[in-house]
Scaffold this motif. Structure first.
Motif, PDB file in Angstrom:
ATOM      1  N   PRO A 269      32.090 -25.339  75.442  1.00 42.03           N
ATOM      2  CA  PRO A 269      32.955 -26.387  75.122  1.00 42.03           C
ATOM      3  C   PRO A 269      33.214 -27.262  76.347  1.00 42.03           C
ATOM      4  O   PRO A 269      33.400 -28.480  76.311  1.00 42.03           O
ATOM      5  N   TYR A 270      33.138 -26.633  77.553  1.00 44.96           N
ATOM      6  CA  TYR A 270      33.278 -27.425  78.707  1.00 44.96           C
ATOM      7  C   TYR A 270      31.855 -28.384  79.100  1.00 44.96           C
ATOM      8  O   TYR A 270      32.167 -29.207  79.785  1.00 44.96           O
ATOM      9  N   ALA A 271      30.878 -28.196  78.508  1.00 43.58           N
ATOM     10  CA  ALA A 271      29.789 -28.979  78.944  1.00 43.58           C
ATOM     11  C   ALA A 271      29.684 -30.294  77.793  1.00 43.58           C
ATOM     12  O   ALA A 271      29.138 -31.169  78.183  1.00 43.58           O
ATOM     13  N   GLY A 272      30.470 -29.898  76.558  1.00 43.03           N
ATOM     14  CA  GLY A 272      30.508 -31.472  75.884  1.00 43.03           C
ATOM     15  C   GLY A 272      31.084 -30.884  74.648  1.00 43.03           C
ATOM     16  O   GLY A 272      31.424 -29.937  74.300  1.00 43.03           O
ATOM     17  N   ASP A 273      31.917 -31.605  73.907  1.00 48.40           N
ATOM     18  CA  ASP A 273      32.567 -31.486  72.762  1.00 48.40           C
ATOM     19  C   ASP A 273      31.533 -31.195  71.577  1.00 48.40           C
ATOM     20  O   ASP A 273      30.428 -31.296  71.595  1.00 48.40           O
ATOM     21  N   PRO A 274      32.175 -30.312  70.498  1.00 48.99           N
ATOM     22  CA  PRO A 274      31.230 -30.034  69.474  1.00 48.99           C
ATOM     23  C   PRO A 274      30.421 -31.078  68.663  1.00 48.99           C
ATOM     24  O   PRO A 274      29.152 -30.734  68.235  1.00 48.99           O
ATOM     25  N   TRP A 275      31.195 -32.222  68.169  1.00 51.50           N
ATOM     26  CA  TRP A 275      30.553 -33.274  67.747  1.00 51.50           C
ATOM     27  C   TRP A 275      29.434 -33.775  68.254  1.00 51.50           C
ATOM     28  O   TRP A 275      28.226 -34.097  68.131  1.00 51.50           O
ATOM     29  N   THR A 276      29.392 -33.949  69.710  1.00 53.58           N
ATOM     30  CA  THR A 276      28.224 -34.385  70.565  1.00 53.58           C
ATOM     31  C   THR A 276      27.401 -33.440  70.593  1.00 53.58           C
ATOM     32  O   THR A 276      25.994 -33.798  70.497  1.00 53.58           O
ATOM     33  N   TRP A 277      27.605 -32.161  70.692  1.00 55.33           N
ATOM     34  CA  TRP A 277      26.479 -31.116  70.609  1.00 55.33           C
ATOM     35  C   TRP A 277      25.810 -31.046  69.339  1.00 55.33           C
ATOM     36  O   TRP A 277      24.369 -31.285  69.276  1.00 55.33           O
ATOM     37  N   LEU A 278      26.432 -31.420  68.216  1.00 57.26           N
ATOM     38  CA  LEU A 278      25.726 -31.313  66.754  1.00 57.26           C
ATOM     39  C   LEU A 278      24.963 -32.493  66.669  1.00 57.26           C
ATOM     40  O   LEU A 278      23.880 -32.514  66.309  1.00 57.26           O
ATOM     41  N   SER A 279      25.403 -33.761  67.136  1.00 50.14           N
ATOM     42  CA  SER A 279      24.664 -35.035  66.727  1.00 50.14           C
ATOM     43  C   SER A 279      23.594 -35.109  67.651  1.00 50.14           C
ATOM     44  O   SER A 279      22.592 -35.492  67.196  1.00 50.14           O
ATOM     45  N   THR A 280      23.892 -34.674  68.908  1.00 50.49           N
ATOM     46  CA  THR A 280      22.553 -34.709  69.846  1.00 50.49           C
ATOM     47  C   THR A 280      21.417 -33.767  69.265  1.00 50.49           C
ATOM     48  O   THR A 280      20.247 -34.245  69.348  1.00 50.49           O
ATOM     49  N   MET A 281      21.622 -32.717  68.681  1.00 46.50           N
ATOM     50  CA  MET A 281      20.682 -31.784  68.230  1.00 46.50           C
ATOM     51  C   MET A 281      20.055 -32.806  66.960  1.00 46.50           C
ATOM     52  O   MET A 281      18.756 -32.713  66.929  1.00 46.50           O
ATOM     53  N   ALA A 282      20.787 -33.302  66.202  1.00 43.76           N
ATOM     54  CA  ALA A 282      19.972 -34.018  65.187  1.00 43.76           C
ATOM     55  C   ALA A 282      19.373 -35.286  65.650  1.00 43.76           C
ATOM     56  O   ALA A 282      18.060 -35.272  65.094  1.00 43.76           O
ATOM     57  N   ARG A 283      19.774 -35.897  66.560  1.00 46.26           N
ATOM     58  CA  ARG A 283      19.070 -36.971  67.047  1.00 46.26           C
ATOM     59  C   ARG A 283      17.650 -36.755  67.819  1.00 46.26           C
ATOM     60  O   ARG A 283      16.856 -37.180  67.685  1.00 46.26           O
ATOM     61  N   SER A 284      17.964 -35.461  68.590  1.00 44.84           N
ATOM     62  CA  SER A 284      16.721 -34.972  69.220  1.00 44.84           C
ATOM     63  C   SER A 284      15.721 -34.353  68.259  1.00 44.84           C
ATOM     64  O   SER A 284      14.473 -34.763  68.249  1.00 44.84           O
ATOM     65  N   ARG A 285      16.115 -33.758  67.030  1.00 44.38           N
ATOM     66  CA  ARG A 285      15.030 -33.392  66.164  1.00 44.38           C
ATOM     67  C   ARG A 285      14.354 -34.694  65.604  1.00 44.38           C
ATOM     68  O   ARG A 285      13.070 -34.639  65.267  1.00 44.38           O
ATOM     69  N   ALA A 286      15.204 -35.618  65.077  1.00 42.22           N
ATOM     70  CA  ALA A 286      14.839 -36.943  64.491  1.00 42.22           C
ATOM     71  C   ALA A 286      13.607 -37.796  65.555  1.00 42.22           C
ATOM     72  O   ALA A 286      12.538 -38.273  65.304  1.00 42.22           O
TER      73      ALA A 286
ATOM     74  N   PRO B  47      36.466 -23.765  66.101  1.00 46.26           N
ATOM     75  CA  PRO B  47      36.531 -22.665  65.640  1.00 46.26           C
ATOM     76  C   PRO B  47      35.398 -22.176  64.763  1.00 46.26           C
ATOM     77  O   PRO B  47      35.292 -20.800  64.716  1.00 46.26           O
ATOM     78  N   LEU B  48      34.907 -23.008  64.137  1.00 48.40           N
ATOM     79  CA  LEU B  48      33.823 -22.903  63.180  1.00 48.40           C
ATOM     80  C   LEU B  48      32.617 -22.360  64.067  1.00 48.40           C
ATOM     81  O   LEU B  48      31.779 -21.548  63.757  1.00 48.40           O
ATOM     82  N   ILE B  49      32.264 -23.194  65.156  1.00 48.36           N
ATOM     83  CA  ILE B  49      31.262 -22.725  66.111  1.00 48.36           C
ATOM     84  C   ILE B  49      31.506 -21.340  66.759  1.00 48.36           C
ATOM     85  O   ILE B  49      30.775 -20.398  66.799  1.00 48.36           O
ATOM     86  N   ASP B  50      32.755 -20.824  66.967  1.00 49.80           N
ATOM     87  CA  ASP B  50      33.279 -19.738  67.592  1.00 49.80           C
ATOM     88  C   ASP B  50      32.739 -18.397  66.675  1.00 49.80           C
ATOM     89  O   ASP B  50      32.114 -17.481  66.852  1.00 49.80           O
ATOM     90  N   ARG B  51      33.147 -18.761  65.084  1.00 46.79           N
ATOM     91  CA  ARG B  51      32.682 -17.836  64.062  1.00 46.79           C
ATOM     92  C   ARG B  51      31.498 -17.699  63.738  1.00 46.79           C
ATOM     93  O   ARG B  51      30.920 -16.557  63.814  1.00 46.79           O
TER      94      ARG B  51
ATOM     95  N   PRO C 172      33.800 -38.209  60.787  1.00 45.27           N
ATOM     96  CA  PRO C 172      33.346 -36.665  60.957  1.00 45.27           C
ATOM     97  C   PRO C 172      34.593 -35.811  61.406  1.00 45.27           C
ATOM     98  O   PRO C 172      35.581 -36.462  62.065  1.00 45.27           O
ATOM     99  N   PRO C 173      34.607 -34.356  61.253  1.00 41.14           N
ATOM    100  CA  PRO C 173      35.935 -33.646  61.397  1.00 41.14           C
ATOM    101  C   PRO C 173      35.971 -33.753  62.899  1.00 41.14           C
ATOM    102  O   PRO C 173      35.182 -33.997  63.715  1.00 41.14           O
ATOM    103  N   ASP C 174      37.281 -33.337  63.305  1.00 43.91           N
ATOM    104  CA  ASP C 174      37.556 -33.701  64.679  1.00 43.91           C
ATOM    105  C   ASP C 174      37.026 -32.393  65.365  1.00 43.91           C
ATOM    106  O   ASP C 174      36.909 -31.333  64.712  1.00 43.91           O
ATOM    107  N   ASP C 175      36.858 -32.393  66.711  1.00 40.98           N
ATOM    108  CA  ASP C 175      36.433 -31.205  67.503  1.00 40.98           C
ATOM    109  C   ASP C 175      37.235 -30.119  67.453  1.00 40.98           C
ATOM    110  O   ASP C 175      36.703 -28.871  67.317  1.00 40.98           O
ATOM    111  N   ALA C 176      38.387 -30.259  67.095  1.00 42.07           N
ATOM    112  CA  ALA C 176      39.490 -29.240  67.086  1.00 42.07           C
ATOM    113  C   ALA C 176      39.322 -28.272  65.712  1.00 42.07           C
ATOM    114  O   ALA C 176      39.549 -27.255  65.624  1.00 42.07           O
ATOM    115  N   ALA C 177      38.655 -29.150  64.913  1.00 45.88           N
ATOM    116  CA  ALA C 177      38.181 -28.274  63.647  1.00 45.88           C
ATOM    117  C   ALA C 177      36.859 -27.622  63.713  1.00 45.88           C
ATOM    118  O   ALA C 177      36.596 -26.544  62.934  1.00 45.88           O
ATOM    119  N   LEU C 178      36.189 -28.325  64.343  1.00 49.75           N
ATOM    120  CA  LEU C 178      34.706 -27.762  64.689  1.00 49.75           C
ATOM    121  C   LEU C 178      34.697 -26.570  65.655  1.00 49.75           C
ATOM    122  O   LEU C 178      33.739 -25.628  65.262  1.00 49.75           O
TER     123      LEU C 178
END
Length: 138
Positions: free
Chosen positions: A69-86, A11-15, A3-9
């Motif tokens: 971002p201080y609570a967790g990295d973007p990938w963890t945030w996104l994958s946690t949402m996906a796992r929680s929904r599932a 700025p997308l989340i900010d936008r 998956p994309p690294d957090d540095a790439a994710l």
């Protein structure tokens, strides 16, 4: 494939937080396949997997302004949402599988005269959908 690294994710989340639809589209392209795979491992129904993935990105759109971002990295945030929904979907299916059969007469007595006045077959269908949900999903 990683998956994309957090540095790439980040700025997308900010936008996205600023209301940028193109950023959401870019995020979907970047992480969508990975989140889809995460959900699909837990949800055996392809249609449900797609719906849950859409819900995840809806949640991203709604909650991006709250992302810290201080609570967790973007990938963890996104994958946690996906796992929680599932997991929520899976838990709902387990509960539905253990539900007692619908006692139409008892529900009509509780529901009142409007439901009691309905055609018997229409009443049965309405009560079944209310109790068990729509076939194939929620």
């Amino acid at each position: 494939m990683q998956p994309p690294d957090d540095a790439a994710l980040l700025p997308l989340i900010d936008r996205i937080a600023a209301g940028d639809h193109d950023a959401l589209r870019a995020l979907i392209e970047a992480v969508g396949p990975f989140l889809h795979a995460t959900i699909a491992r837990m949800v055996p129904e392809a249609v449900a997997t797609g719906v849950l993935l859409e819900e995840v990105f809806g949640e991203v759109w709604a909650h991006a302004p709250l992302y810290d971002p201080y609570a967790g990295d973007p990938w963890t945030w996104l994958s946690t949402m996906a796992r929680s929904r599932a997991m929520d979907w899976r838990d709902k299916r387990k509960v539905k599988g253990k539900a007692a059969p619908v006692d139409v007469d008892a529900m009509v007595a509780v529901a009142g005269s409007a439901l009691a006045a309905a055609d018997p077959e229409d009443r049965r269908i309405l009560l079944q959908v209310f109790h068990d949900g729509l076939p194939g999903g929620d």
